[in-house]
Design a protein around this motif. Sequence first.
Motif, mmCIF file in Angstrom:
data_model
loop_
_atom_site.group_PDB
_atom_site.id
_atom_site.type_symbol
_atom_site.label_atom_id
_atom_site.label_comp_id
_atom_site.label_asym_id
_atom_site.label_seq_id
_atom_site.Cartn_x
_atom_site.Cartn_y
_atom_site.Cartn_z
ATOM 1 N N ALA A 167 52.239 2.969 24.218
ATOM 2 C CA ALA A 167 53.266 1.522 24.048
ATOM 3 C C ALA A 167 54.264 1.394 24.794
ATOM 4 O O ALA A 167 54.522 0.247 25.189
ATOM 5 C CB ALA A 167 53.818 1.856 22.315
ATOM 6 N N ALA A 168 54.782 2.549 25.299
ATOM 7 C CA ALA A 168 56.029 2.373 26.264
ATOM 8 C C ALA A 168 55.507 2.223 27.785
ATOM 9 O O ALA A 168 55.895 1.042 28.110
ATOM 10 C CB ALA A 168 56.812 3.780 26.286
ATOM 11 N N SER A 170 52.812 0.307 28.139
ATOM 12 C CA SER A 170 52.006 -0.911 27.931
ATOM 13 C C SER A 170 53.266 -1.999 28.114
ATOM 14 O O SER A 170 53.095 -3.129 28.780
ATOM 15 C CB SER A 170 51.200 -1.248 26.901
ATOM 16 O OG SER A 170 50.146 -0.205 26.799
ATOM 17 N N GLN A 171 54.223 -1.709 27.183
ATOM 18 C CA GLN A 171 55.502 -2.820 27.152
ATOM 19 C C GLN A 171 56.013 -2.981 28.609
ATOM 20 O O GLN A 171 56.349 -3.829 29.106
ATOM 21 C CB GLN A 171 56.515 -2.194 26.405
ATOM 22 C CG GLN A 171 57.578 -3.289 26.085
ATOM 23 C CD GLN A 171 57.240 -4.340 25.414
ATOM 24 O OE1 GLN A 171 56.226 -4.471 24.459
ATOM 25 N NE2 GLN A 171 57.619 -5.658 25.848
ATOM 26 N N ALA A 172 56.050 -1.755 29.402
ATOM 27 C CA ALA A 172 56.847 -1.952 30.667
ATOM 28 C C ALA A 172 55.873 -2.766 31.640
ATOM 29 O O ALA A 172 56.132 -3.488 32.399
ATOM 30 C CB ALA A 172 56.795 -0.371 31.508
ATOM 31 N N ALA A 174 53.748 -5.097 30.481
ATOM 32 C CA ALA A 174 53.821 -6.559 30.098
ATOM 33 C C ALA A 174 54.938 -7.118 30.513
ATOM 34 O O ALA A 174 55.075 -8.391 30.804
ATOM 35 C CB ALA A 174 53.779 -6.555 28.603
ATOM 36 N N ASP A 175 56.037 -6.422 30.631
ATOM 37 C CA ASP A 175 57.544 -6.814 31.236
ATOM 38 C C ASP A 175 57.869 -6.866 32.454
ATOM 39 O O ASP A 175 58.758 -7.191 33.024
ATOM 40 C CB ASP A 175 58.576 -6.017 30.526
ATOM 41 C CG ASP A 175 58.836 -6.071 28.900
ATOM 42 O OD1 ASP A 175 57.995 -7.288 28.161
ATOM 43 O OD2 ASP A 175 59.239 -5.336 28.265
#
Length: 372
Positions: A167-168, A170-172, A174-175
């Motif tokens: 999750a971390a 993937s979020q990095a 995506a951002d």
Amino acid sequence: MSGAGTEGGIGPQPMSDLKGYLVKAFLVTCALTALAEVAVFQVEDRLLAPVASALVSSVGSEVAQESALGLISRLPRLLAELVLGSQGPSDALRPEADGLVALLLLMQALVLLPIVVAAVVFAFLVDGRVRAVQEAFARERRREEQERNLVVADLAHDLRTPVTSIAALSQALADDVVSEPERRREYLRTISHKALAVGDMVNLLVEYAQLDSEGFRLERRRCDLAELLLEVAAEAYADAEREGVLVVADVPERPCPILADPTQLARVFSNLVANAVRHNPCGTTVAVSLERRGTVALASVADTGTPLPEPTSELLRPFSRGDSSRSTKGFGLGLSVAKRISDKHGFGFALRQPAGAYTKAFVVSCPILEEG
């Protein structure tokens, strides 16, 4: 492969065979009853029979004949009258005849006594054994339930860590926190690796749940164990190369026919190879081998990696995941699946540690079918 060290079956020892125990108890009870009957007959012949003969002579021929010939039909009624304390005038006998009837009833009771005692003793033994078996099953069920809860807690922890990382990362991505192409590829490789690890754990849980389901059935058929082992080794090469582990196959070209469910048996060796590849240090050699010993085939997965901590019998029990187990990075559930599938086939499942030139080896033994 052979070598001194820890070797033996894995898992709890089977409980005593209740049927065998009951048969033995029945035979012993019958033998003791027969001996008791012989002793009773000897006592009656030496002590009571002379007294009965004397009473027969004293009561006269008519009454004696009546007592002797009509005794079988009258014994139940006479016994009831003696117990209830009532005797009709028409059935009244002379005192000597009463004594003769009482003596014959005593002799009959002595003959029946060993049988009654044996029945009571046998019933007591059966009840005690059944209670012991039920208590053992209850203890085993409680133990497995406790260990299953520990497994669920451990797996929840093991799943939470990679899921959080996925999750971390993937979020990095995506951002657009990471802009360098090389670092993005590294993040993606890490996500893929952790996702595969999560998938493996979920698959193991599904496999173990299927083994316990009522609908699970082995589809046995004639198959070639040598070919099956070669396929398992070939499928593991890619993962082994990625982990820096060398997988070698020492399997003769000669077919080795056995009766098994090839899909389920392949899971046994796939889990063993996967454990050896993923839970040993880089540079480990994993050997998949097959050896014939008479009419038995010994299929083994050995490695030169880290030894399993003692006691291995506790470590490798189904759902056993203590601290020492966790220090080996997850040995347990995959081995439990392999052990359960082997048990359902009726095959042997053993650990050898050390095993010749290898640190440890898991060996599955199964009968070879006649060729031709």
